[in-house]
Design a protein around this motif. Structure first.
Motif, PDB file in Angstrom:
ATOM      1  N   ILE A 135       6.023  -7.251  13.661  1.00  0.00           N
ATOM      2  CA  ILE A 135       7.241  -5.580  13.407  1.00  0.00           C
ATOM      3  C   ILE A 135       8.397  -5.924  13.699  1.00  0.00           C
ATOM      4  CG2 ILE A 135       7.074  -3.356  14.512  1.00  0.00           C
ATOM      5  CD1 ILE A 135       3.846  -3.669  14.297  1.00  0.00           C
ATOM      6  N   ASN A 136       8.315  -6.658  14.938  1.00  0.00           N
ATOM      7  CA  ASN A 136       9.914  -6.678  15.209  1.00  0.00           C
ATOM      8  C   ASN A 136      10.894  -7.569  13.730  1.00  0.00           C
ATOM      9  OD1 ASN A 136      12.040  -8.183  16.770  1.00  0.00           O
ATOM     10  ND2 ASN A 136      11.411  -9.855  16.634  1.00  0.00           N
ATOM     11  N   LYS A 137      12.028  -6.737  13.878  1.00  0.00           N
ATOM     12  CA  LYS A 137      13.429  -6.597  13.605  1.00  0.00           C
ATOM     13  C   LYS A 137      12.731  -5.761  11.933  1.00  0.00           C
ATOM     14  CE  LYS A 137      15.093 -11.004  14.891  1.00  0.00           C
ATOM     15  NZ  LYS A 137      15.914 -11.930  14.537  1.00  0.00           N
ATOM     16  N   LEU A 138      11.558  -5.582  11.710  1.00  0.00           N
ATOM     17  CA  LEU A 138      11.207  -4.213  10.713  1.00  0.00           C
ATOM     18  C   LEU A 138      12.616  -2.778  10.632  1.00  0.00           C
ATOM     19  CD1 LEU A 138       7.430  -4.848   9.716  1.00  0.00           C
ATOM     20  CD2 LEU A 138       9.704  -6.197   8.514  1.00  0.00           C
ATOM     21  N   ASP A 139      12.484  -2.281   9.326  1.00  0.00           N
ATOM     22  CA  ASP A 139      13.338  -0.757   9.622  1.00  0.00           C
ATOM     23  C   ASP A 139      12.110   0.308   9.718  1.00  0.00           C
ATOM     24  OD1 ASP A 139      13.981   0.973   8.595  1.00  0.00           O
ATOM     25  OD2 ASP A 139      15.173   0.919   7.019  1.00  0.00           O
ATOM     26  N   LYS A 140      11.955   0.419  10.539  1.00  0.00           N
ATOM     27  CA  LYS A 140      10.451   1.116  10.669  1.00  0.00           C
ATOM     28  C   LYS A 140      10.251   2.704  10.016  1.00  0.00           C
ATOM     29  CE  LYS A 140      10.008  -1.733  14.363  1.00  0.00           C
ATOM     30  NZ  LYS A 140      11.003  -2.095  13.974  1.00  0.00           N
ATOM     31  N   SER A 141      11.934   3.045  10.176  1.00  0.00           N
ATOM     32  CA  SER A 141      11.508   4.255   8.560  1.00  0.00           C
ATOM     33  C   SER A 141      11.637   3.578   7.459  1.00  0.00           C
ATOM     34  CB  SER A 141      13.170   4.482   8.625  1.00  0.00           C
ATOM     35  OG  SER A 141      13.813   3.692   7.615  1.00  0.00           O
ATOM     36  N   LYS A 142      10.906   2.581   6.723  1.00  0.00           N
ATOM     37  CA  LYS A 142       9.935   2.655   5.600  1.00  0.00           C
ATOM     38  C   LYS A 142       8.888   2.694   6.009  1.00  0.00           C
ATOM     39  CE  LYS A 142      14.037  -0.664   3.988  1.00  0.00           C
ATOM     40  NZ  LYS A 142      14.606  -1.499   3.480  1.00  0.00           N
ATOM     41  N   GLY A 143       7.730   2.802   6.967  1.00  0.00           N
ATOM     42  CA  GLY A 143       6.935   3.145   7.006  1.00  0.00           C
ATOM     43  C   GLY A 143       6.171   2.268   7.030  1.00  0.00           C
ATOM     44  N   LEU A 144       4.730   1.672   7.161  1.00  0.00           N
ATOM     45  CA  LEU A 144       3.833   1.191   7.349  1.00  0.00           C
ATOM     46  C   LEU A 144       2.807   0.691   6.158  1.00  0.00           C
ATOM     47  CD1 LEU A 144       3.203  -2.738   7.893  1.00  0.00           C
ATOM     48  CD2 LEU A 144       1.793  -1.157   9.796  1.00  0.00           C
TER      49      LEU A 144
ATOM     50  N   ARG B  93       1.310 -17.297  -1.079  1.00  0.00           N
ATOM     51  CA  ARG B  93       1.143 -15.594  -0.699  1.00  0.00           C
ATOM     52  C   ARG B  93       2.245 -14.444  -0.048  1.00  0.00           C
ATOM     53  NH1 ARG B  93      -1.004 -18.761   3.166  1.00  0.00           N
ATOM     54  NH2 ARG B  93       0.932 -17.603   5.377  1.00  0.00           N
ATOM     55  N   LYS B  94       3.765 -15.570   0.442  1.00  0.00           N
ATOM     56  CA  LYS B  94       3.892 -15.036   0.708  1.00  0.00           C
ATOM     57  C   LYS B  94       5.089 -14.161   0.039  1.00  0.00           C
ATOM     58  CE  LYS B  94       4.989 -17.895   4.834  1.00  0.00           C
ATOM     59  NZ  LYS B  94       6.138 -18.385   5.647  1.00  0.00           N
ATOM     60  N   LYS B  95       5.034 -15.436  -1.489  1.00  0.00           N
ATOM     61  CA  LYS B  95       5.899 -14.178  -2.790  1.00  0.00           C
ATOM     62  C   LYS B  95       4.802 -13.000  -2.860  1.00  0.00           C
ATOM     63  CE  LYS B  95       5.519 -15.760  -7.643  1.00  0.00           C
ATOM     64  NZ  LYS B  95       5.237 -16.887  -9.031  1.00  0.00           N
ATOM     65  N   TYR B  96       3.493 -12.999  -2.724  1.00  0.00           N
ATOM     66  CA  TYR B  96       2.735 -11.812  -3.084  1.00  0.00           C
ATOM     67  C   TYR B  96       2.797 -10.566  -2.631  1.00  0.00           C
ATOM     68  CZ  TYR B  96       1.860 -14.369  -8.130  1.00  0.00           C
ATOM     69  OH  TYR B  96       2.298 -15.280  -8.637  1.00  0.00           O
ATOM     70  N   LEU B  97       3.324 -11.071  -1.132  1.00  0.00           N
ATOM     71  CA  LEU B  97       3.578  -9.743  -0.536  1.00  0.00           C
ATOM     72  C   LEU B  97       4.376  -9.211  -0.241  1.00  0.00           C
ATOM     73  CD1 LEU B  97       2.087 -11.357   3.301  1.00  0.00           C
ATOM     74  CD2 LEU B  97       1.289  -9.987   2.155  1.00  0.00           C
ATOM     75  N   SER B  98       5.649 -10.561  -0.798  1.00  0.00           N
ATOM     76  CA  SER B  98       6.876  -9.726  -1.002  1.00  0.00           C
ATOM     77  C   SER B  98       6.357  -8.902  -1.938  1.00  0.00           C
ATOM     78  CB  SER B  98       7.852 -10.760  -0.875  1.00  0.00           C
ATOM     79  OG  SER B  98       8.913 -10.286  -1.866  1.00  0.00           O
TER      80      SER B  98
ATOM     81  N   ILE C  27       7.237  -3.825  -5.474  1.00  0.00           N
ATOM     82  CA  ILE C  27       7.107  -2.179  -5.698  1.00  0.00           C
ATOM     83  C   ILE C  27       6.788  -0.975  -5.294  1.00  0.00           C
ATOM     84  CG2 ILE C  27       4.748  -2.014  -6.884  1.00  0.00           C
ATOM     85  CD1 ILE C  27       3.982  -4.417  -7.462  1.00  0.00           C
ATOM     86  N   THR C  28       6.186  -1.089  -3.061  1.00  0.00           N
ATOM     87  CA  THR C  28       6.187   0.151  -2.492  1.00  0.00           C
ATOM     88  C   THR C  28       7.620   0.440  -2.012  1.00  0.00           C
ATOM     89  OG1 THR C  28       5.697  -0.937  -1.233  1.00  0.00           O
ATOM     90  CG2 THR C  28       3.633  -0.449  -1.873  1.00  0.00           C
ATOM     91  N   GLY C  29       9.066  -0.396  -1.627  1.00  0.00           N
ATOM     92  CA  GLY C  29       9.924   0.127  -0.851  1.00  0.00           C
ATOM     93  C   GLY C  29       9.302  -0.071   0.475  1.00  0.00           C
ATOM     94  N   ARG C  30       8.086  -0.404   0.970  1.00  0.00           N
ATOM     95  CA  ARG C  30       7.411  -0.008   1.858  1.00  0.00           C
ATOM     96  C   ARG C  30       7.234  -1.331   3.169  1.00  0.00           C
ATOM     97  NH1 ARG C  30       5.172   4.909   3.548  1.00  0.00           N
ATOM     98  NH2 ARG C  30       3.798   4.105   4.779  1.00  0.00           N
ATOM     99  N   ASN C  31       7.677  -1.150   4.443  1.00  0.00           N
ATOM    100  CA  ASN C  31       7.161  -2.479   5.004  1.00  0.00           C
ATOM    101  C   ASN C  31       5.765  -2.886   4.921  1.00  0.00           C
ATOM    102  OD1 ASN C  31       9.756  -2.481   7.212  1.00  0.00           O
ATOM    103  ND2 ASN C  31       8.969  -0.837   7.506  1.00  0.00           N
TER     104      ASN C  31
END
Length: 304
Positions: A73-82, A28-33, A38-42
């Protein structure tokens, strides 16, 4: 990307090769990653297991979900959107409002929603708060008309109004209507009216703020279609991508990006495999592998 059966083989291979490792988590984590790559987004997936486990509580949107999102969300780079993968039957309107306000505070308007299959009711409200929705031919949103005790608020008010009109025309029907209307307590009708006003005001504000900024007439059209119980007939109606586009929603076709489509659908399969084979009933998980689980008997935040 692998299909449903091929994912099973991948799970089995990991299970045989890595003793003590949860293969469902690994794949599951493999494909979420992969979606993130692909998108470069969170990427955060908000998944409910209500289809696999319909008799369990806590599968709907509720106030506990915010804890899961705070962890993800903690520690994500918020500038990359969601990019938010949504699969939910809906749930509590107050919890939904609070959750959307929190997401705005973290990512402002830079939120996209991906609907791999179904995002109903309050899930549709969350989708309507985004700047755009990614849907496939298999994806559906749903009506957002408020419900009270499993009954549509608009239907209740319509029934009461019809009773008034019928009694005025035919006074002898009052006895029959008294039996029907007596099932509602004195404040119930007022609560239904307030719920409709609250829901409409909330979604209208989100549409005007984000997806339909500067297009008030489009907001009215969208809101009328999604919140009108008379038009939709059932709160469980599945509204397809084509109709969402016709109503004016900003929809991106998942099929236009084959790599993204494969990654999204494989991730979708993996959540289903997880619900089918573990005690999980809800998962909130990001592309870094940080996950929050709700299980049958307990709520267990996890970081793997």
């Amino acid at each position: 990307m692998p299909n449903w059966s091929e994912v099973v083989l991948e799970i089995q291979a990991i299970e045989q090769a890595q003793m003590g490792v949860n293969p469902f988590d690994v794949v599951r984590k493999k494909y979420l990653s992969k979606i993130h790559q692909i998108t470069g987004r969170n990427v955060i997936a908000y998944y409910s297991g209500w289809l696999q486990k319909p008799n369990f509580a806590n599968t709907q949107v509720n106030d506990k979900d915010k804890s899961g999102f705070m962890l993800a969300i903690n520690k994500l780079d918020k500038s990359k959107g969601l990019d938010l993968l949504l699969h939910t039957p809906g749930g509590d309107v107050a919890a939904t409002e609070s959750l959307v306000d929190y997401l705005y505070s973290m990512f402002d308007k830079d939120i996209r929603v991906i609907v791999p299959q179904i995002s109903m009711s309050a899930g549709t409200m969350i989708a309507l708060s985004s700047k755009e929705i990614i849907m496939g031919k298999h994806s559906n949103l749903g009506p957002i008309d408020p419900q009270m005790n499993g009954l549509a608020c608009q239907a209740i008010l319509s029934e009461f109004q019809y009773a008034i009109e019928d009694i005025a025309k035919n006074p002898s029907s009052a006895i029959l209507w008294q039996t029907i209307i007596s099932k509602y307590h004195p404040t119930f009708l007022g609560a239904c009216k307030q719920a409709i006003e609250w829901s409409d005001r909330m979604v209208s504000a989100w549409l005007n703020y984000n997806m339909c900024e500067g297009e008030p007439e489009k907001v009215k059209t969208i809101l009328k279609a999604f919140s009108n119980h008379t038009e939709q007939k059932s709160h469980s109606r599945h509204i397809p991508k084509k109709e969402c586009i016709e109503l004016g929603l900003k929809i991106i076709d998942l099929e236009t990006d084959q790599e993204l489509q494969d990654a999204v659908l494989t991730t979708h399969h993996m959540f289903f495999h997880t619900f089918n084979n573990t005690t999980a009933i809800k998962i909130i998980e990001n592309h870094l592998g940080v996950a929050y689980f709700e299980n049958h008997a307990a709520i267990t935040p996890q970081k793997n």
